[in-house]
Design an enzyme around this catalytic site. Structure first.
Site, mmCIF file in Angstrom:
data_model
loop_
_atom_site.group_PDB
_atom_site.id
_atom_site.type_symbol
_atom_site.label_atom_id
_atom_site.label_comp_id
_atom_site.label_asym_id
_atom_site.label_seq_id
_atom_site.Cartn_x
_atom_site.Cartn_y
_atom_site.Cartn_z
ATOM 1 N N ASN A 195 0.842 -1.186 0.000
ATOM 2 C CA ASN A 195 0.000 0.000 0.000
ATOM 3 C C ASN A 195 0.881 1.241 0.000
ATOM 4 O O ASN A 195 1.705 1.402 0.890
ATOM 5 C CB ASN A 195 -0.892 0.017 1.244
ATOM 6 C CG ASN A 195 -1.594 1.351 1.415
ATOM 7 O OD1 ASN A 195 -2.527 1.674 0.693
ATOM 8 N ND2 ASN A 195 -1.121 2.145 2.372
ATOM 9 N N GLU A 196 0.721 2.089 -0.986
ATOM 10 C CA GLU A 196 1.497 3.331 -1.162
ATOM 11 C C GLU A 196 2.902 3.219 -0.576
ATOM 12 O O GLU A 196 3.302 3.951 0.320
ATOM 13 C CB GLU A 196 0.736 4.554 -0.633
ATOM 14 C CG GLU A 196 0.326 4.564 0.808
ATOM 15 C CD GLU A 196 -0.501 5.794 1.171
ATOM 16 O OE1 GLU A 196 -1.324 6.216 0.349
ATOM 17 O OE2 GLU A 196 -0.332 6.304 2.289
#
Length: 795
Positions: free
Chosen positions: A356-357
């Site tokens: 995630n990011e």
């Protein structure tokens, strides 16, 4: 008054890229989106597992109170020596000293309390045992704050061993601030654990189900997909799945709810995991959305926790096992577990995301191992890589490089920006290539829930749609927010314990999802007035030097006019600034000092900077009109990991570019900021750190796209007018018959102040207005109102 009439021509026989699964939704348990939100459980801290690890104010009896009535006396405590199960060891002990009219415990619920509606049924359950008075009734009641009973039931805890007891109650009055009480008499001790109260009316009537009104609002979007479970909680946590503060590990979220380990949510509250992966897959199936699960990649960028490469096996197995859980035949290990849970048919998983990011080389080094293993076993699975939480810069490029090298199917982009940034970057994806990994815009929003924000996002979504050759998936974020537990805003949907409403942004998303279409149609405009743009002024104005949470020293400052060679030196000027916690407490904090103002359009600012204390670093503000309108270079931002250049327009920020950088205390850095027009370059110790442009919005006469619905054959046209005047247009559907009467529908959002918002009091103040109309042949005229979104569906 409207502007001169132009023409929109839709070439109905010239089809373009497939739109696929373009528009969907994103779920992350922040803002109490699950517990106290979509997850329908009404009892807060149901298994007495709240802990200071979750939040410094939490303890095992958070949301609980002791009940003593009619002379009754009891001692309430928490024990863990004889737990119901080893994963959630705490339970409440009610030691009866005097029975009186009853003693026990009371739960306060979420928000104002436990909401009940007259005539509706509520299912209570708990695990209990007692050492005496095994025939003594235990009275379960839903009561008002003043003790008025709205519904009640009686159970008899007839064993010294843990057993589950269940009862159903019907509320005889509506009260959104009720309490749940458990009261008994007799002697000895009553032991209580896993206390639960659900409305029988959940979405689709599922046990352990979802709150009907919120789930319905989500279903009414008709999303193509649902991303789950986050968000930062995917990768922020320890590497041990058994730790209270572990990363989100999917295997902890399936099976009996009482055995799912209570977990620290990284948004500083407790997460029961009652809404787990099985419930998620069921919900996706119920609403016709494809699941897109996101799994950790063995790296926590928040705390630099890293799984050694030679220990990645179990993490990769988690990903492979999740695919088998979703898609495997019941004869497989994880397919059989799914079947035992009640779903022998596969869920049809097509996508999986890793990370995630993410920022930092450790993640991308590990991603390769996940990618190869998944493709080797499931070659058709579409794998999503990450490009960090910024729209551009070093880590963004690192993510895209990894995606190209590994052949990732999609790249997850995240950014939250000002509405002006979205308007200025309407064409962001125009140059992206069809033969490279596709974009998954997994989190985006403009800062705000006003009508203006929604329209700016609609304009940007037109750009996403027009670039379906390169953009595969997109979902607004965050999706849900409980008004009494706000971690982040804006949000798509707001709720309390009994009401819910969709924002203006929600209704924009709904229109795009309902009218996405299957393939693009060529559309062109002619005869409209030229685009509106603000004056393309260079970046100049006030310059300030500052700090954030640290003490710094600036010296050797000069500014050079790159056109004329003129220099302004500040040889005797130094700035000692401090924004440490100690300085704040002593009232001595000073964050910024004004250096000068400049009207130059092409200049370089030079300075020496040293951090003398604190955890972060330097801030250089430039192009400053006031504190709400400026640009700034932040060196050692989030957790002293970033160097970033950002803009602020009307108080709303946009990160233009970011790269990794860490400031060390006592080290002198030579900083140079070069500004040319609206282009910016930044150097640290002579090395180019950033190169970007602060683009200004060019307001186009109209923003438009067109597609065809394969099932109905309908031609769909979407148009946004971001101007304060109406725009008249002649709309021609080239390729359709020129004779005969044709039916059409329009859906329009217009007539609102740009600052208008929806609310609990006016939940549909901003919502589309639908109407039907007809016209002869293949063309018609229409005036697009000022500040409007219009969707035509033409049969």
């Amino acid at each position: 008054m409207s502007k001169k009439q132009g023409k929109l021509t839709i070439h109905t026989t010239q089809q373009g890229a497939e739109l696929g699964d373009l528009f969907g939704i994103f779920f992350e348990d922040l803002n109490h989106a699950a517990d106290g939100g979509l997850y329908a459980e009404l009892v807060r801290n149901r298994s007495f597992e709240f802990d200071p690890i979750d939040h410094r104010d939490f303890h095992a009896l958070t949301a609980w109170e002791k009940v003593e009535r009619g002379g009754g006396r009891a001692e309430l405590s928490i024990e863990d020596s004889q737990p119901m199960n080893v994963r959630n060891k705490h339970y409440a002990v009610i030691a009866i000293q005097e029975a009186g009219d009853g003693v026990g415990i009371m739960n306060m619920g979420f928000n104002t309390g436990i909401p009940v509606r007259a005539g509706e049924n509520y299912r209570f359950s708990f695990y209990a045992r007692r050492d005496e008075s095994l025939n003594e009734p235990v009275r379960i009641a839903i009561e008002s704050k003043t003790g008025i009973v709205h519904g009640e039931a009686v159970v008899v805890v007839d064993s010294a061993e843990w057993k589950r007891y269940e009862a159903e109650m019907t509320a005889d009055e509506t009260n959104f601030s009720s309490r749940l009480t458990i009261v008994t008499g007799g002697t000895g001790k009553l032991y209580v654990d896993m206390v639960s109260l659900f409305p029988v009316l959940t979405y689709q009537g599922r046990t352990n189900g979802l709150r009907e009104d919120i789930a319905t609002l989500l279903a009414e979007l008709k999303p193509k997909f649902m991303r789950f479970p986050g968000g930062c909680l995917v990768h922020d946590g320890s590497l041990n799945p058994d730790d209270r503060n572990s990363m989100y590990r999917w295997k902890n979220t399936i099976g009996p709810v009482e055995q799912r380990p209570s977990r620290r949510n990284n948004w500083s509250y407790n997460q029961t995991l009652g809404l787990g992966y099985y419930e998620y897959f069921l919900f996706c199936e119920d609403i016709g959305a494809k699941p897109i699960p996101i799994l950790p990649g063995g790296y926590d960028p928040h705390h630099k926790r890293i799984v050694p490469i030679d220990e990645l096996g179990p993490w990769i197995d988690d990903a492979l096992d999740l695919i088998e859980f979703a898609n495997g035949d019941p004869s497989t290990e994880w397919g059989s577990i799914r079947a035992e849970l009640g779903h022998p048919e596969p869920f049809g998983l097509e996508y999986i995301g890793i990370g995630n990011e993410e920022v930092g080389e450790p993640f991308f080094e590990r991603y390769t191992y996940f990618h190869r293993a998944i493709k080797a076993k499931y070659p058709a699975m579409k794998i999503i890589n990450s490009s960090g939480p910024f729209a551009a810069g070093g880590e963004y490029e690192r993510g895209w490089q990894s995606a190209r090298e590994n052949g990732s199917d999609l790249v997850d982009e995240h950014y939250y920006q000002s509405p002006e940034w979205f308007l200025a970057n309407f064409d962001r994806y125009d140059g992206f290539k069809a033969d490279e990994p596709k974009v998954f815009l997994g989190e985006y929003a403009s800062w705000g829930n006003t009508y203006y924000n929604a329209l700016a996002e609609a304009s940007f979504m037109i750009g996403l749609e027009r670039n379906a050759h390169a953009v595969g998936l997109a979902c607004y974020a965050p999706m849900l927010c409980n008004v009494d537990y706000v971690n982040w805003k804006p949000d798509l949907i707001w709720f309390n314990n009994h009401e819910v409403f969709g924002t203006a942004n929600y209704y924009v998303q709904k229109l795009f999802m309902h009218h996405q279409g299957d393939r693009l149609l060529r559309i062109e405009a002619s005869g409209f007035e030229e685009p509106l743009s603000v004056e393309t002024k260079p970046i100049n104005g006030a310059i300030e030097l500052g700090t954030d949470a640290s003490s710094v020293l600036y010296s050797n400052v000069k500014i050079v006019n790159n056109d004329t060679g003129e220099e302004r030196t500040f040889a005797d000027w130094t700035a000692e600034l401090s924004d440490t916690e100690e300085a704040r407490q002593e009232g001595k904090a000073k964050r910024f000092e004004r250096l000068c103002e400049t009207d130059w359009s092409n200049y370089t600012l030079h300075m020496s900077a040293k951090r003398t204390g604190g955890p972060r670093g330097f801030v250089v503000a430039f192009g400053q009109a006031d504190d709400n309108n400026k640009l700034f270079w932040e060196i050692s931002g989030w957790q002293n990991q970033d160097s970033a250049i950002s803009s602020r327009v009307n108080g709303r920020g946009s990160c233009l570019t970011q790269s990794l950088f860490t400031v060390e205390t006592g080290v002198a850095y030579e900083l140079a900021l070069e500004v040319s027009g609206r282009k910016i370059r930044a150097f640290i110790n002579g090395e180019l750190m950033h190169e970007t442009e602060d683009r200004l919005a060019v307001i186009r006469p109209l923003y438009y796209s067109s597609s065809v619905d394969g099932a109905t054959g309908d031609t769909i046209v979407k148009v946004v007018n971001m101007q304060g005047v109406g725009v008249s247009a002649h709309i021609e559907l080239e390729g359709l018959p020129t004779v005969g009467r044709r039916r059409a529908e329009s859906y329009e959002m217009s007539g609102h102040s740009l600052e208008d918002e929806n609310s609990f009091e006016q939940p549909r103040k901003i919502a589309p207005v639908e109407r039907e109309f007809s016209f002869d042949g293949n063309e018609f005229a229409h005036e697009f109102p000022p500040y409007s979104l219009t969707v035509f569906r033409i049969g």
